[in-house]
Enzyme design. Sequence first.
Site, PDB file in Angstrom:
ATOM      1  N   LYS A  17       7.145  -6.132 -12.725  1.00  0.00           N
ATOM      2  CA  LYS A  17       5.899  -5.833 -13.427  1.00  0.00           C
ATOM      3  C   LYS A  17       5.917  -4.390 -13.949  1.00  0.00           C
ATOM      4  O   LYS A  17       5.449  -4.111 -15.038  1.00  0.00           O
ATOM      5  CB  LYS A  17       4.741  -6.086 -12.445  1.00  0.00           C
ATOM      6  CG  LYS A  17       3.470  -5.344 -12.719  1.00  0.00           C
ATOM      7  CD  LYS A  17       2.584  -6.130 -13.641  1.00  0.00           C
ATOM      8  CE  LYS A  17       1.246  -5.522 -13.890  1.00  0.00           C
ATOM      9  NZ  LYS A  17       1.033  -4.152 -13.570  1.00  0.00           N
ATOM     10  N   HIS A  59       2.750  -8.232  -4.187  1.00  0.00           N
ATOM     11  CA  HIS A  59       3.326  -7.422  -3.102  1.00  0.00           C
ATOM     12  C   HIS A  59       3.931  -8.325  -2.029  1.00  0.00           C
ATOM     13  O   HIS A  59       4.977  -8.036  -1.473  1.00  0.00           O
ATOM     14  CB  HIS A  59       2.246  -6.559  -2.440  1.00  0.00           C
ATOM     15  CG  HIS A  59       1.638  -5.531  -3.340  1.00  0.00           C
ATOM     16  ND1 HIS A  59       0.349  -5.640  -3.826  1.00  0.00           N
ATOM     17  CD2 HIS A  59       2.136  -4.384  -3.851  1.00  0.00           C
ATOM     18  CE1 HIS A  59       0.084  -4.583  -4.578  1.00  0.00           C
ATOM     19  NE2 HIS A  59       1.145  -3.815  -4.615  1.00  0.00           N
TER      20      HIS A  59
END
Length: 282
Positions: A150, A37
């Site tokens: 991802k 993140h």
Amino acid sequence: MKVFKKIRDIQDYLQRQEEKKLNIGFVPTMGALHQGHLSLLEACKASCDIAVVSIFVNPTQFNDKNDLEKYPRTIEKDMTLLIGADCDVLFYPEAEEIYPPGEITRIYDLQSLENLFEGAYRPGHFQGVCQVVDRLFSIVQPHTVFFGQKDYQQCMVIKRLIATTPSFHSIEMTIVPTMREPDGLAMSSRNMRLSEEEKQVAPTIYQTLLFLKDAIEAGALTHIKKTATLRLSEKGFTVDYVGIADAYTLEPVDEWDGQKPLVALIAAFLGQVRLIDNLVIA
Ligand code: PAF
């Protein structure tokens, strides 16, 4: 870092930034933040004036109630990480703020993305993702949005949401490469739920993707997919799928012409934890 829980408050603030001609970058998350993140936030900060992160564990994208309940919630730690990474704005709404009672839900036309791979194993998941992302984009009105590779299929779904929603046409999307642990395991909030033994085995997913990249050659792909599935099962995974697909359309490819760009995708359970990963292999 400014923290907003209410739509009206964040919109007032962001409108003032717009008036100053500042451009807004947006990183939507469900919290339980990790280095992956933070790499999205870093990319956001590098190209935008104001970096907005949202944390909202979206109930409508969980097809499995157990997964929703077990989803890690670590808001104190998340806030410390965001402050350390110089995040400008955190939007941290309650469910009623995002989904006011009585609101009518749009049905998103995702075509084949709806039923392939993740779509097949998590019915309704991408409708839920679109529902919340639609809501968040409308609130934040970002210039640029940042998503992680991802979740490869999610990236394609968001591209489609942008393309099919006229009010989002000016939004630019940046896809940020997957962050991995030194052993190759793709960073994910779900990794927190792995036991020490499972953590040792989990990198097999990435090793299997590398095997596919190495083994790929023109012709039938059934055999290498079977070998990959077997490798995972032997290590104790319960495999949902090992897929090889067109990297642009995600249509499964069984017979490769040696030219078409391909992505390999894996989803598998290790104990109770479902892991996904992917690699562009050709
Ligand atoms: O990738 C995620 O964490 C979620 O699917 C997202 C995009 C924040 C929507 O809830």
